[in-house]
Each structure stands twice: as C-alpha cells, then as structure tokens.
Design a protein around this motif. Structure first.
Motif, PDB file in Angstrom:
ATOM      1  N   UNK A 187     -27.609   3.090  89.514  1.00  0.00           N
ATOM      2  CA  UNK A 187     -28.369   2.505  90.622  1.00  0.00           C
ATOM      3  C   UNK A 187     -28.683   3.578  91.669  1.00  0.00           C
ATOM      4  N   UNK A 188     -27.834   4.583  91.787  1.00  0.00           N
ATOM      5  CA  UNK A 188     -28.107   5.665  92.722  1.00  0.00           C
ATOM      6  C   UNK A 188     -29.430   6.363  92.400  1.00  0.00           C
ATOM      7  N   UNK A 189     -29.770   6.430  91.134  1.00  0.00           N
ATOM      8  CA  UNK A 189     -31.064   6.996  90.751  1.00  0.00           C
ATOM      9  C   UNK A 189     -32.200   6.183  91.353  1.00  0.00           C
ATOM     10  N   UNK A 190     -32.074   4.866  91.353  1.00  0.00           N
ATOM     11  CA  UNK A 190     -33.107   3.993  91.921  1.00  0.00           C
ATOM     12  C   UNK A 190     -33.205   4.188  93.432  1.00  0.00           C
ATOM     13  N   UNK A 191     -32.074   4.447  94.067  1.00  0.00           N
ATOM     14  CA  UNK A 191     -32.097   4.662  95.516  1.00  0.00           C
ATOM     15  C   UNK A 191     -32.772   5.992  95.848  1.00  0.00           C
ATOM     16  N   UNK A 192     -32.458   7.017  95.095  1.00  0.00           N
ATOM     17  CA  UNK A 192     -33.000   8.342  95.387  1.00  0.00           C
ATOM     18  C   UNK A 192     -34.460   8.452  94.975  1.00  0.00           C
ATOM     19  N   UNK A 193     -34.820   7.955  93.813  1.00  0.00           N
ATOM     20  CA  UNK A 193     -36.173   8.133  93.277  1.00  0.00           C
ATOM     21  C   UNK A 193     -37.024   6.871  93.304  1.00  0.00           C
ATOM     22  N   UNK A 194     -36.593   5.861  94.041  1.00  0.00           N
ATOM     23  CA  UNK A 194     -37.323   4.596  94.060  1.00  0.00           C
ATOM     24  C   UNK A 194     -38.765   4.778  94.502  1.00  0.00           C
ATOM     25  N   UNK A 195     -39.698   4.150  93.824  1.00  0.00           N
ATOM     26  CA  UNK A 195     -41.099   4.338  94.192  1.00  0.00           C
ATOM     27  C   UNK A 195     -41.476   3.668  95.510  1.00  0.00           C
ATOM     28  N   UNK A 196     -40.678   2.717  95.971  1.00  0.00           N
ATOM     29  CA  UNK A 196     -41.014   2.052  97.225  1.00  0.00           C
ATOM     30  C   UNK A 196     -39.735   1.813  98.035  1.00  0.00           C
ATOM     31  N   UNK A 243     -31.541  -1.325  95.643  1.00  0.00           N
ATOM     32  CA  UNK A 243     -30.456  -0.502  95.110  1.00  0.00           C
ATOM     33  C   UNK A 243     -29.237  -0.503  96.009  1.00  0.00           C
ATOM     34  N   UNK A 244     -29.460  -0.406  97.309  1.00  0.00           N
ATOM     35  CA  UNK A 244     -28.339  -0.451  98.247  1.00  0.00           C
ATOM     36  C   UNK A 244     -27.657  -1.816  98.203  1.00  0.00           C
ATOM     37  N   UNK A 245     -28.438  -2.873  98.074  1.00  0.00           N
ATOM     38  CA  UNK A 245     -27.877  -4.215  97.987  1.00  0.00           C
ATOM     39  C   UNK A 245     -27.054  -4.386  96.702  1.00  0.00           C
ATOM     40  N   UNK A 246     -27.519  -3.822  95.606  1.00  0.00           N
ATOM     41  CA  UNK A 246     -26.775  -3.906  94.337  1.00  0.00           C
ATOM     42  C   UNK A 246     -25.445  -3.162  94.453  1.00  0.00           C
ATOM     43  N   UNK A 247     -25.462  -1.996  95.086  1.00  0.00           N
ATOM     44  CA  UNK A 247     -24.210  -1.253  95.268  1.00  0.00           C
ATOM     45  C   UNK A 247     -23.256  -2.045  96.155  1.00  0.00           C
ATOM     46  N   UNK A 248     -23.767  -2.687  97.186  1.00  0.00           N
ATOM     47  CA  UNK A 248     -22.919  -3.525  98.030  1.00  0.00           C
ATOM     48  C   UNK A 248     -22.303  -4.675  97.263  1.00  0.00           C
ATOM     49  N   UNK A 249     -23.086  -5.295  96.397  1.00  0.00           N
ATOM     50  CA  UNK A 249     -22.577  -6.407  95.592  1.00  0.00           C
ATOM     51  C   UNK A 249     -21.505  -5.933  94.612  1.00  0.00           C
ATOM     52  N   UNK A 250     -21.718  -4.785  94.002  1.00  0.00           N
ATOM     53  CA  UNK A 250     -20.709  -4.257  93.080  1.00  0.00           C
ATOM     54  C   UNK A 250     -19.441  -3.868  93.815  1.00  0.00           C
ATOM     55  N   UNK A 251     -19.570  -3.396  95.039  1.00  0.00           N
ATOM     56  CA  UNK A 251     -18.394  -3.085  95.837  1.00  0.00           C
ATOM     57  C   UNK A 251     -17.584  -4.339  96.122  1.00  0.00           C
ATOM     58  N   UNK A 252     -18.271  -5.437  96.381  1.00  0.00           N
ATOM     59  CA  UNK A 252     -17.590  -6.713  96.621  1.00  0.00           C
ATOM     60  C   UNK A 252     -16.821  -7.148  95.373  1.00  0.00           C
ATOM     61  N   UNK A 253     -17.444  -7.014  94.215  1.00  0.00           N
ATOM     62  CA  UNK A 253     -16.771  -7.396  92.962  1.00  0.00           C
ATOM     63  C   UNK A 253     -15.555  -6.513  92.720  1.00  0.00           C
TER      64      UNK A 253
END
Length: 87
Positions: free
Chosen positions: A18-27, A34-44
C-alpha cells in the motif's frame, strides 16, 4: 499463537504494498485511500496483539485510533473537495 503472528506479518507485508500507492498514487484520492488502508490495518494489528497477549487496553487504543482515523479521513476528503477545511 503462531497463526496470529503469521497473520500480523502478512498484514505488514501488504502494508508495504500500500505504501507504493501512497508514494506513486496518480491522484490525491488514491493517496488518501492508501493512508486510510494503513490505518485500518494498524487497528487490526492492535486488536490481534490485544487478543494474543490478553491485554484488553489494546482494544481501547484500537477504538480510539479508529475514531481518529475516521475523523482525519473526513477532514482530508473535505479539504480535497473544497480546498478549505472550515466553511
């Protein structure tokens, strides 16, 4: 217990993807997602750690982190939509 540890490692591995999506995200919306997904995985991960080590306060920390993650996502989405946070 080995399964929980393996599951945590899988979550950490997919977080690096997911870090790739954060760094190279087209928008900016892709980056926000991507940041929201990392936050959700941190919660899990916090919930799993609390379950494995029988520490109930990890559940409280995970709940607090989920609330903060949601509020931050709403604020960022509002900013990206209008260009201002307060209207």
């Amino acid at each position: 217990m080995v399964y929980f540890e393996a599951f945590i490692w899988v979550l950490l591995l997919t977080t690096s993807v997911v870090l790739y999506r954060i760094i190279r995200g087209p928008s900016p919306y892709d980056r926000m997602l991507g940041v929201n997904v990392i936050g959700t995985k941190t919660i899990v991960i916090l919930v799993l750690i609390g379950y494995v080590f029988e520490r109930p306060y990890f559940f409280d920390i995970a709940l607090l982190y989920a609330i903060l993650n949601f509020i931050a996502t709403v604020i960022i989405a509002k900013y990206l939509e209008s260009g201002r946070i307060c209207e």
